[in-house]
Design an enzyme around this catalytic site. Structure first.
Site, mmCIF file in Angstrom:
data_model
loop_
_atom_site.group_PDB
_atom_site.id
_atom_site.type_symbol
_atom_site.label_atom_id
_atom_site.label_comp_id
_atom_site.label_asym_id
_atom_site.label_seq_id
_atom_site.Cartn_x
_atom_site.Cartn_y
_atom_site.Cartn_z
ATOM 1 N N LYS A 35 14.616 -2.109 11.621
ATOM 2 C CA LYS A 35 14.598 -3.027 12.769
ATOM 3 C C LYS A 35 13.931 -2.342 13.961
ATOM 4 O O LYS A 35 13.728 -1.120 13.954
ATOM 5 C CB LYS A 35 16.026 -3.454 13.109
ATOM 6 N N ARG A 130 31.581 -8.009 17.360
ATOM 7 C CA ARG A 130 30.216 -8.401 17.665
ATOM 8 C C ARG A 130 29.923 -9.597 16.755
ATOM 9 O O ARG A 130 30.219 -10.714 17.128
ATOM 10 C CB ARG A 130 29.286 -7.206 17.426
ATOM 11 N N TYR A 255 8.198 11.538 44.167
ATOM 12 C CA TYR A 255 8.797 10.451 44.960
ATOM 13 C C TYR A 255 10.225 10.800 45.350
ATOM 14 O O TYR A 255 10.979 11.362 44.556
ATOM 15 C CB TYR A 255 8.814 9.153 44.155
ATOM 16 N N MET A 303 5.458 6.862 37.155
ATOM 17 C CA MET A 303 4.992 5.943 36.116
ATOM 18 C C MET A 303 4.118 6.652 35.081
ATOM 19 O O MET A 303 4.255 6.442 33.872
ATOM 20 C CB MET A 303 4.211 4.785 36.750
HETATM 21 C C1 LIG Z 1 21.257 -1.014 13.131
HETATM 22 C C2 LIG Z 1 22.241 -1.276 12.062
HETATM 23 C C3 LIG Z 1 22.502 -0.304 11.099
HETATM 24 C C4 LIG Z 1 21.925 1.090 11.163
HETATM 25 O O1 LIG Z 1 22.644 1.840 12.114
HETATM 26 P P1 LIG Z 1 22.324 3.389 12.344
HETATM 27 O O2 LIG Z 1 23.398 3.830 13.266
HETATM 28 O O3 LIG Z 1 20.974 3.441 12.999
HETATM 29 O O4 LIG Z 1 22.349 4.019 11.017
HETATM 30 C C5 LIG Z 1 23.369 -0.617 10.063
HETATM 31 N N1 LIG Z 1 23.949 -1.842 10.001
HETATM 32 C C6 LIG Z 1 23.721 -2.802 10.918
HETATM 33 C C7 LIG Z 1 24.406 -4.106 10.791
HETATM 34 C C8 LIG Z 1 22.882 -2.548 11.975
HETATM 35 O O5 LIG Z 1 22.659 -3.500 12.890
#
Ligand SMILES: *Cc1c(COP(=O)(O)O)cnc(C)c1O
Length: 364
Positions: A35, A130, A255, A303
């Site tokens: 992802k 969640r 800055y 920046m």
């Molecule tokens: C992102 C994610 C993972 C991977 O998590 P890591 O801590 O990066 O290994 C696994 N399961 C779900 C549902 C996730 O959203």
């Protein structure tokens, strides 16, 4: 000449880290989590090194299309499932597996016209609050899915909130085992922290989901670093000095004049700033390598530039190599986790924030 900043993606390190995940959960099949554009590494750049995985997990449908476009015919799991009913068309066309975490997603499936039954991962909310069905609603959701002609295999999953720390996973594991008791189907529970820290078959289940460990960041830093887990950095952010300033006591830098020299010193100006993805809120003293020598940043990150203390590297000058994180010259190394800690964040955020303007290439 282009601006000297660049990012390197280390293919051998990705493959090495993937193998570490495999070794830590030898009886499970392995999703490489890609992802967020493979945690900022680029799905296309990481793909060759990660195709030893048994599947890819991600959550953006466009990213799923990219994985299929690379020729991957194995499992692709949508970690948040579909976002609206018509996403199920793409799921069918690309043969994706998808998480089902709420009632609406079951309603959409029930109304979906499909020839081939889809594989779903029914998600339990075991305490993270969640996504997922609460334990009391889990079995009813399973029964509904099981009865749908649109659904083939139903697998069971949950996600840990504290696999990296002291609270641990026992309470969530117990909630999962209770809710899933006697239900058939493959299980998927473990993220990186659980894979590395909780090595028992009940946690590994049938499928583990390895994310951050694959990208060379320790999920439980600073308790453990990547050396402890046998992981290698997969991303290097490096640049060069483009200027040098001698400072007298009382001179300030950048800055807001947030840094004041207390003695004579030399600083170097690096072609890297927050528009490259380097965190702006890094304080003076954030670790950095100049010609492979450890030193620290000086003053506020701007920046396009930041300043570093050249005290430990008196020979450095314009053109000297600066390692913001990753692999430095002569076998030196600066863990992304060290920089993240100074910035008050985690390695995940830094790698995901690498800016599109930074030229990036993969190397072996
Ligand atoms: C992102 C994610 C993972 C991977 O998590 P890591 O801590 O990066 O290994 C696994 N399961 C779900 C549902 C996730 O959203």
């Amino acid at each position: 000449m282009p601006r000297p900043i660049e990012a390197l993606i280390h293919r051998h390190a990705l493959a090495h880290n993937l193998a570490r995940a495999r070794a830590a959960a030898p009886d499970a099949r392995l999703f490489a989590v890609v992802k967020a554009n493979a945690y900022g590494h680029g799905i296309e750049r990481a793909y060759e090194a990660l195709r030893g995985a048994d599947g890819f997990a991600l959550l953006d449908l466009a990213e799923a299309e990219r994985v299929r476009a690379l020729g991957w015919r194995g499992p692709v799991l949508l970690l948040e499932g579909v976002f609206e009913p018509r996403d199920l068309e793409l799921v069918s066309r690309l043969e994706l597996w998808h998480v089902v975490h709420c009632r609406e997603q079951i309603d959409w499936l029930a109304a979906h016209k499909t020839e081939r039954p889809q594989r779903v991962f029914l998600k339990l909310n075991s305490g993270m609050n969640r996504l997922g069905f609460p334990p009391a609603a889990f079995r009813a959701a399973w029964a509904r899915l099981d009865a749908l002609p649109q659904v083939g295999e139903v697998s069971l999953m949950t996600h840990f909130s504290d696999a990296d720390g002291a609270p641990g996973i026992a309470h969530q594991l117990a909630a999962f085992e209770d809710a899933a008791r006697d239900l058939p189907g493959e299980r998927s529970l473990a993220n990186s922290a659980a894979i590395l820290r909780h090595r028992v078959p009940a946690v590994a289940g049938d499928w583990v989901r390895a994310g951050i460990l694959v990208y060379g960041s320790a999920p439980d830093f600073p308790a453990h670093d990547i050396g402890h887990w046998g992981l290698q950095p997969t991303m290097t952010l490096r640049s060069r000095l483009i200027g040098v300033q001698p400072l007298e006591p009382g001179d300030t830098v950048g800055y807001g004049s947030s840094f004041t020299a207390s003695a004579r010193m030399r600083i170097g100006v690096v072609a890297c700033g927050y528009a490259d993805g380097y965190p702006r809120h890094c304080p003076s003293g954030t670790p950095v390598l100049v010609d492979g020598v450890a030193t620290g940043t000086v003053g506020r990150v701007s920046m396009d530039m930041l300043a570093v203390d050249l005290g430990p590297v008196p020979t450095a000058g314009p053109g000297s190599e600066v390692t913001l994180w990753g692999e430095g010259p002569h076998g030196t190394r600066l863990a992304i986790d060290e920089v993240a800690r100074a910035a008050g964040t985690i390695g995940y955020e830094l790698m995901c924030a690498l800016a599109a303007r930074v030229p990036t290439r993969s190397v072996d």
